[in-house]
Enzyme design. Structure first.
Site, short mmCIF file in Angstrom:
data_model
loop_
_atom_site.label_atom_id
_atom_site.label_comp_id
_atom_site.label_asym_id
_atom_site.label_seq_id
_atom_site.Cartn_x
_atom_site.Cartn_y
_atom_site.Cartn_z
N ARG A 152 31.72 33.00 -7.66
CA ARG A 152 30.39 32.72 -8.19
C ARG A 152 29.44 32.33 -7.06
O ARG A 152 29.87 31.99 -5.95
CB ARG A 152 30.44 31.58 -9.21
CG ARG A 152 30.84 30.24 -8.61
CD ARG A 152 30.68 29.09 -9.58
NE ARG A 152 30.98 27.80 -8.94
CZ ARG A 152 30.70 26.62 -9.48
NH1 ARG A 152 30.12 26.54 -10.66
NH2 ARG A 152 31.01 25.51 -8.83
N LYS A 190 0.86 -1.18 0.00
CA LYS A 190 0.00 0.00 0.00
C LYS A 190 0.90 1.23 0.00
O LYS A 190 1.70 1.43 0.93
CB LYS A 190 -0.90 0.02 1.24
CG LYS A 190 -2.14 0.87 1.09
CD LYS A 190 -3.16 0.22 0.16
CE LYS A 190 -4.55 0.82 0.33
NZ LYS A 190 -5.53 0.15 -0.55
N HIS A 230 22.00 26.84 -11.17
CA HIS A 230 22.89 27.83 -11.77
C HIS A 230 22.37 29.26 -11.59
O HIS A 230 21.17 29.53 -11.72
CB HIS A 230 23.05 27.56 -13.27
CG HIS A 230 23.66 26.23 -13.56
ND1 HIS A 230 24.97 25.95 -13.28
CD2 HIS A 230 23.15 25.10 -14.12
CE1 HIS A 230 25.25 24.72 -13.65
NE2 HIS A 230 24.16 24.18 -14.15
N THR A 251 -4.03 -5.29 0.67
CA THR A 251 -3.41 -3.97 0.85
C THR A 251 -4.24 -3.10 1.79
O THR A 251 -3.70 -2.22 2.45
CB THR A 251 -3.21 -3.26 -0.50
OG1 THR A 251 -4.48 -3.01 -1.11
CG2 THR A 251 -2.34 -4.09 -1.43
#
Length: 306
Positions: A185, A12, A262, A57
């Site tokens: 950066r 499940k 980025h 289930t």
């Protein structure tokens, strides 16, 4: 030509459960998404249409909720171990040979009110109001095969950024390379981390303090990210994994997936403006994806690539 049934499992998936632990004045909540997968003697279910060895289930779902009430949820890991052991050890006729429990946990922060701030130091905190915390999700996977337990904890969607102390230069170049070298950066990523504990659940082995371990591993990941002068995201990945292993003896292996979020400098020259690493365009795709595992010497890594 004969056909053969290969590896199979069922269960499940995505049982959403919120468990409220009610104190006299303070409440605590656990908000989980629990997925259960069972493997075992299920050949006749597939091949002969016999459900004699099939645990429904719906029963699995009911167990997830009943265990939350009966045992509470102190941590995702401990709760997952309880479920996994139950499905393997307690299912009739021992037809379940292996249980895998995957859990996502969504964190909530307590909303403080002016009355809370006015309370005397040491008095019990009142709290039953919460706000969902960001995007970050705590994860846990427990596998039990009847003999030993394997616990892999983790987190995902943890977004971090260094605005300096990062460069990328000296890399391999060919006729298709257009990327300019950068000596200062922005380095940003959305961390997915998974770590495997040495805990096996055999004999009287004590369980680690799961919640504290999670908090401390997360802290070391962040401290390594913030404290590493980065020449590449790969180098930062190794530093993050190494710091966890250096400080948390109960962890044997760390796997990290770090997409490079980025940030590109915007060309402001057409407007007569200089851009001294101040204005960036944040690109959400495409992106570089850096993945790697750091593990102790002599330990065979087991965390799969996602």
């Amino acid at each position: 030509m004969a056909h053969v049934l290969g590896q199979n499992q069922y269960g499940k998936a995505e049982n959403r459960i919120v468990r409220v632990h009610r104190g006299s004045t303070r409440h605590d909540i656990k908000d989980l998404n629990v997925s259960v997968a069972l493997s075992g003697a299920f050949e006749d279910v597939h091949l002969a249409g016999s459900n004699a060895n099939c645990l429904p289930t719906d029963t699995i779902k009911n167990t997830v909720y009943a265990f939350a009430k009966r045992y509470g949820i102190e941590s995702a890991e401990a709760y997952g171990i309880l479920l996994a052991r139950h499905f393997v050890d307690d299912t009739e006729r021992g037809v379940v040979h292996r249980a895998r429990i995957r859990i996502e946990e969504y964190t909530w922060e307590r909303i403080r009110t002016p009355d809370d701030n006015a309370r005397p130091v040491g008095s019990e905190e009142v709290g039953h109001s919460f706000v969902r915390s960001g995007q970050e999700v705590r994860t846990s996977e427990v596998v039990y095969d009847g003999e030993s337990v394997q616990v892999v904890s983790g987190l995902k969607d943890l977004v971090v950024l260094n605005s300096t102390d990062s460069e990328f230069r000296g890399y391999l170049k060919d006729g298709y390379t257009t990327l300019r070298e950068a000596d200062d950066r922005i380095l940003a990523t959305q961390v997915t981390a998974r770590w495997k504990y040495g805990y096996t659940g055999r004999g009287d082995e004590a369980q680690p303090p799961w919640n504290r371990c999670y908090t401390q591993v997360r802290r070391h990941l962040l401290e390594a990210f913030a404290g590493t002068y980065s020449y590449s995201l790969q180098q930062t990945l190794y530093a993050m994994g190494t710091r966890v292993l250096d400080h948390r003896a109960e962890v044997d292996e760390v796997r990290l997936e770090l997409p490079n979020r980025h940030h590109f400098l915007v060309d402001l020259e057409p407007f007569g403006l200089e851009n001294d690493n101040e204005v960036y365009y944040a690109a959400d795709r495409m992106y570089g994806l850096i993945e790697g595992t750091v593990h102790r010497e002599g330990v065979v890594p087991v965390i799969p690539v996602a």
